[in-house]
Design a protein around this motif. Structure first.
Motif, mmCIF file in Angstrom:
data_model
loop_
_atom_site.group_PDB
_atom_site.id
_atom_site.type_symbol
_atom_site.label_atom_id
_atom_site.label_comp_id
_atom_site.label_asym_id
_atom_site.label_seq_id
_atom_site.Cartn_x
_atom_site.Cartn_y
_atom_site.Cartn_z
ATOM 1 N N ALA A 25 0.864 -1.183 -0.067
ATOM 2 C CA ALA A 25 -0.044 0.066 0.000
ATOM 3 C C ALA A 25 0.846 1.192 0.117
ATOM 4 N N LYS A 26 0.355 2.430 -0.358
ATOM 5 C CA LYS A 26 1.060 3.603 -0.257
ATOM 6 C C LYS A 26 0.308 4.473 0.742
ATOM 7 N N ILE A 27 1.282 5.378 1.388
ATOM 8 C CA ILE A 27 0.797 6.434 2.058
ATOM 9 C C ILE A 27 1.443 7.885 1.298
ATOM 10 N N GLU A 81 -15.044 -6.545 -15.514
ATOM 11 C CA GLU A 81 -14.235 -5.430 -16.344
ATOM 12 C C GLU A 81 -13.913 -4.327 -15.683
ATOM 13 N N THR A 82 -14.828 -4.004 -14.586
ATOM 14 C CA THR A 82 -14.504 -2.641 -14.098
ATOM 15 C C THR A 82 -12.973 -2.706 -12.573
ATOM 16 N N ASN A 83 -12.926 -4.133 -12.488
ATOM 17 C CA ASN A 83 -11.779 -4.176 -11.620
ATOM 18 C C ASN A 83 -10.639 -3.655 -12.157
ATOM 19 N N ARG A 107 -5.772 -12.073 -3.161
ATOM 20 C CA ARG A 107 -5.481 -11.960 -1.556
ATOM 21 C C ARG A 107 -5.233 -10.795 -0.997
ATOM 22 N N LYS A 108 -6.459 -10.103 -0.741
ATOM 23 C CA LYS A 108 -6.388 -8.579 -0.451
ATOM 24 C C LYS A 108 -6.257 -8.349 0.918
ATOM 25 N N THR A 109 -5.366 -7.606 1.503
ATOM 26 C CA THR A 109 -5.357 -7.189 2.852
ATOM 27 C C THR A 109 -5.627 -5.478 2.947
ATOM 28 N N LEU A 112 -10.536 -1.426 1.165
ATOM 29 C CA LEU A 112 -11.167 -0.619 -0.041
ATOM 30 C C LEU A 112 -11.233 0.831 0.231
ATOM 31 N N ALA A 113 -10.876 1.654 -0.952
ATOM 32 C CA ALA A 113 -11.416 2.985 -0.933
ATOM 33 C C ALA A 113 -10.934 3.641 0.509
ATOM 34 N N GLY A 114 -9.657 3.389 0.854
ATOM 35 C CA GLY A 114 -8.971 3.738 2.352
ATOM 36 C C GLY A 114 -7.955 4.756 1.939
ATOM 37 N N GLY A 115 -7.814 5.312 0.700
ATOM 38 C CA GLY A 115 -6.680 6.424 0.567
ATOM 39 C C GLY A 115 -5.308 5.502 0.533
ATOM 40 N N ALA A 117 -4.339 3.393 -2.010
ATOM 41 C CA ALA A 117 -4.085 3.195 -3.244
ATOM 42 C C ALA A 117 -4.176 1.573 -3.514
ATOM 43 N N GLY A 118 -5.095 0.800 -2.714
ATOM 44 C CA GLY A 118 -5.193 -0.509 -3.021
ATOM 45 C C GLY A 118 -5.610 -1.028 -4.066
ATOM 46 N N GLY A 119 -6.383 -0.454 -4.974
ATOM 47 C CA GLY A 119 -6.901 -0.690 -6.490
ATOM 48 C C GLY A 119 -5.744 -0.465 -7.537
ATOM 49 N N SER A 120 -4.938 0.680 -7.168
ATOM 50 C CA SER A 120 -3.598 0.866 -8.211
ATOM 51 C C SER A 120 -2.612 -0.250 -7.805
ATOM 52 N N ALA A 121 -2.466 -0.653 -6.624
ATOM 53 C CA ALA A 121 -1.503 -1.682 -5.905
ATOM 54 C C ALA A 121 -1.832 -2.900 -6.928
ATOM 55 N N SER A 152 -3.139 7.100 -11.691
ATOM 56 C CA SER A 152 -2.116 7.888 -11.259
ATOM 57 C C SER A 152 -0.913 7.455 -10.256
ATOM 58 N N ASP A 153 -1.422 6.557 -9.410
ATOM 59 C CA ASP A 153 -0.835 5.932 -8.401
ATOM 60 C C ASP A 153 0.172 4.778 -8.822
ATOM 61 N N ILE A 154 -0.230 4.236 -10.044
ATOM 62 C CA ILE A 154 0.325 2.779 -10.452
ATOM 63 C C ILE A 154 1.801 3.036 -10.785
ATOM 64 N N GLY A 192 -15.300 3.229 3.380
ATOM 65 C CA GLY A 192 -14.366 4.067 2.504
ATOM 66 C C GLY A 192 -14.797 5.384 2.306
ATOM 67 N N LEU A 193 -14.045 6.187 1.574
ATOM 68 C CA LEU A 193 -14.290 7.503 1.057
ATOM 69 C C LEU A 193 -14.001 7.603 -0.268
ATOM 70 N N SER A 194 -15.033 8.190 -1.139
ATOM 71 C CA SER A 194 -14.637 8.054 -2.775
ATOM 72 C C SER A 194 -13.691 9.050 -3.029
ATOM 73 N N THR A 195 -12.612 8.900 -3.619
ATOM 74 C CA THR A 195 -11.425 9.731 -3.939
ATOM 75 C C THR A 195 -11.998 11.012 -4.632
ATOM 76 N N PRO A 196 -12.726 10.792 -5.674
ATOM 77 C CA PRO A 196 -13.461 11.932 -6.722
ATOM 78 C C PRO A 196 -14.083 12.851 -5.638
ATOM 79 N N GLY A 271 -3.809 10.268 2.121
ATOM 80 C CA GLY A 271 -4.270 10.481 0.739
ATOM 81 C C GLY A 271 -5.677 10.923 0.886
ATOM 82 N N SER A 272 -6.729 10.541 0.504
ATOM 83 C CA SER A 272 -8.076 10.599 0.433
ATOM 84 C C SER A 272 -8.939 10.277 1.659
ATOM 85 N N GLY A 273 -8.112 9.573 2.323
ATOM 86 C CA GLY A 273 -8.767 8.768 3.621
ATOM 87 C C GLY A 273 -9.907 7.718 3.266
HETATM 88 P P1 ATP Z 1 -6.803 6.178 -4.368
HETATM 89 O O1 ATP Z 1 -6.359 6.772 -2.884
HETATM 90 O O2 ATP Z 1 -5.892 5.484 -5.230
HETATM 91 O O3 ATP Z 1 -8.009 6.848 -5.000
HETATM 92 P P2 ATP Z 1 -8.284 4.267 -2.609
HETATM 93 O O4 ATP Z 1 -7.319 3.714 -1.607
HETATM 94 O O5 ATP Z 1 -9.046 5.433 -2.089
HETATM 95 O O6 ATP Z 1 -7.655 4.722 -3.866
HETATM 96 P P3 ATP Z 1 -9.191 1.845 -3.912
HETATM 97 O O7 ATP Z 1 -9.107 1.038 -2.775
HETATM 98 O O8 ATP Z 1 -7.735 1.862 -4.641
HETATM 99 O O9 ATP Z 1 -9.320 3.199 -3.057
HETATM 100 O O10 ATP Z 1 -10.220 1.913 -4.740
HETATM 101 C C1 ATP Z 1 -11.294 3.064 -5.002
HETATM 102 C C2 ATP Z 1 -12.158 2.350 -6.232
HETATM 103 O O11 ATP Z 1 -11.823 1.531 -7.096
HETATM 104 C C3 ATP Z 1 -13.034 1.109 -5.140
HETATM 105 O O12 ATP Z 1 -13.968 1.527 -4.588
HETATM 106 C C4 ATP Z 1 -13.604 0.324 -6.305
HETATM 107 O O13 ATP Z 1 -14.777 0.652 -6.720
HETATM 108 C C5 ATP Z 1 -12.325 0.498 -7.517
HETATM 109 N N1 ATP Z 1 -11.656 -0.548 -7.897
HETATM 110 C C6 ATP Z 1 -11.153 -1.208 -8.818
HETATM 111 N N2 ATP Z 1 -10.615 -2.367 -8.751
HETATM 112 C C7 ATP Z 1 -10.280 -2.456 -7.214
HETATM 113 C C8 ATP Z 1 -9.134 -3.216 -6.610
HETATM 114 N N3 ATP Z 1 -8.544 -4.296 -7.399
HETATM 115 N N4 ATP Z 1 -9.154 -3.034 -5.378
HETATM 116 C C9 ATP Z 1 -9.722 -1.940 -4.990
HETATM 117 N N5 ATP Z 1 -10.642 -1.033 -5.573
HETATM 118 C C10 ATP Z 1 -10.941 -1.339 -6.893
#
Ligand code: ATP
Length: 315
Positions: A25-27, A81-83, A107-109, A112-115, A117-121, A152-154, A192-196, A271-273
């Motif tokens: 993960a990143k901070i 396809e959205t993942n 295997r996810k630790t 989600l949406a935690g700030g 960057a799990g999705g980018s990771a 952007s974080d990838i 979580g919190l939505s980054t946008p 990040g965005s919390g």
């Molecule tokens: P960032 O700070 O990069 O915006 P974040 O840590 O706040 O990210 P993430 O967990 O990276 O949030 O994901 C944000 C959204 O991206 C999720 O709510 C989900 O809808 C979508 N998403 C798509 N693929 C993934 C994935 N593999 N893991 C987590 N989220 C994903």
């Protein structure tokens, strides 16, 4: 189509798998948010730091592209396809003109949406895993180019360590400092919190007043990193998104207060919390701060972590 490669070929070898990739993960130690650009991105000046909270992606040869998962977000996170994992695999396949066939398991630790960057990771892990599985042999820079089209974080999560991010965060320059391990406590929130949404809130709080007072470059932070003293680093940690995250989730103020009361050197929203991170002086101190936060009952769970960590790597 690539099966015909022989041992004498110069082409990279296709791997029959399984390929296992671990990604951190990143901070953001510093997150300076500039103006909203015409392309819809905010100009960023950030210091990324990879910490020891990991997702793991396994890739095996397959006849189609499939994704399964376990752990954080299982049953909630869409595996279609959205993942970002599927999107990354497809983007790599398109760039290298190979069929996007693989059986992927996550295997996810990382919450989600935690700030964090799990999705980018996960996307970074998919690029590394599929590149090896398919024998497409892209350099880390080429994989970062593919990744930057998706998030952007990838590029940073391919790189890891501690690095300066500019542009909209995708342009990475490593920060050269003597190796130092920093000790953190990560307070994971419920939900979580939505980054946008957090960026929209920031724009609203700034209400057109420009330049915002908080916008700063990362020079102070980078010189603090070189001094290797937690008190010095703690004094300059900063996140322009923090007021917006606090406005959307006022109870995060209680988390920050509880971390300070538990003796953390400093704390901030990641990040965005809504994850909050706290700096500790050493591993024992981090354990004490985590215990204090857990006892205060202000977050889902507080765990210790170290940084910097390498980016997405085959294990
Ligand atoms: P960032 O700070 O990069 O915006 P974040 O840590 O706040 O990210 P993430 O967990 O990276 O949030 O994901 C944000 C959204 O991206 C999720 O709510 C989900 O809808 C979508 N998403 C798509 N693929 C993934 C994935 N593999 N893991 C987590 N989220 C994903």
């Amino acid at each position: 189509m690539t099966e015909a490669w022989g041992p004498d070929d110069d082409e990279p070898r296709r791997h029959h798998g399984p390929v296992r990739v671990r990604v951190p993960a990143k901070i953001n130690l510093h997150l300076g948010v500039g103006p909203l650009r015409a392309d819809g991105f905010h100009e960023l000046n950030t210091v990324y730091h990879a910490i020891s909270l990991f997702d793991e992606l396994t890739a095996r040869a397959g006849d189609t592209l499939t994704l399964t998962m376990e752990g954080e977000g299982a049953g909630t996170l869409a595996l279609d396809e959205t993942n970002l994992i599927i999107r990354a695999a497809k983007a790599l396949a398109a760039r290298t003109r190979v069929p996007a066939y693989a059986r992927l398991h996550l295997r996810k630790t990382i919450p989600l949406a935690g700030g964090l960057a799990g999705g980018s990771a996960d996307a970074a892990a998919a690029l590394i895993a599929c590149d090896l599985l398919w024998g497409t042999g892209l350099s880390r820079e080429e994989l970062a180019e593919v990744g930057a089209t998706l998030g952007s974080d990838i590029p940073f999560l391919l790189h890891g360590g501690t690095a300066l991010g500019t542009g909209h965060g995708e342009a990475i320059s490593p920060i050269l400092a003597r190796p130092t391990t920093w000790h953190w406590v990560v307070a994971v929130a419920d939900g979580g919190l939505s980054t946008p949404e957090v960026y929209r809130k920031l724009d609203e709080l700034r209400d057109g007043s420009w330049p915002p007072k908080a916008l700063g470059d990362a020079d102070e932070l980078m010189s603090a990193l070189r001094q290797r003293d937690p008190e010095v680093l703690g004094a300059v940690l900063g996140n322009d998104l923090q007021p917006a995250a606090l406005a959307l989730r006022p109870e995060l103020a209680d988390v920050l207060k509880a971390g300070a009361e538990a003796g953390a050197v400093a704390g901030l929203v990641s990040g965005s919390g809504p994850t909050c991170v706290f700096l500790a002086t050493d591993a024992t101190h981090a354990g004490q701060v985590a215990a204090g936060l857990n006892a205060a009952g202000v977050c889902r769970e507080a765990v210790t972590a170290r940084g910097p960590m390498p980016g997405a790597r085959v294990i």
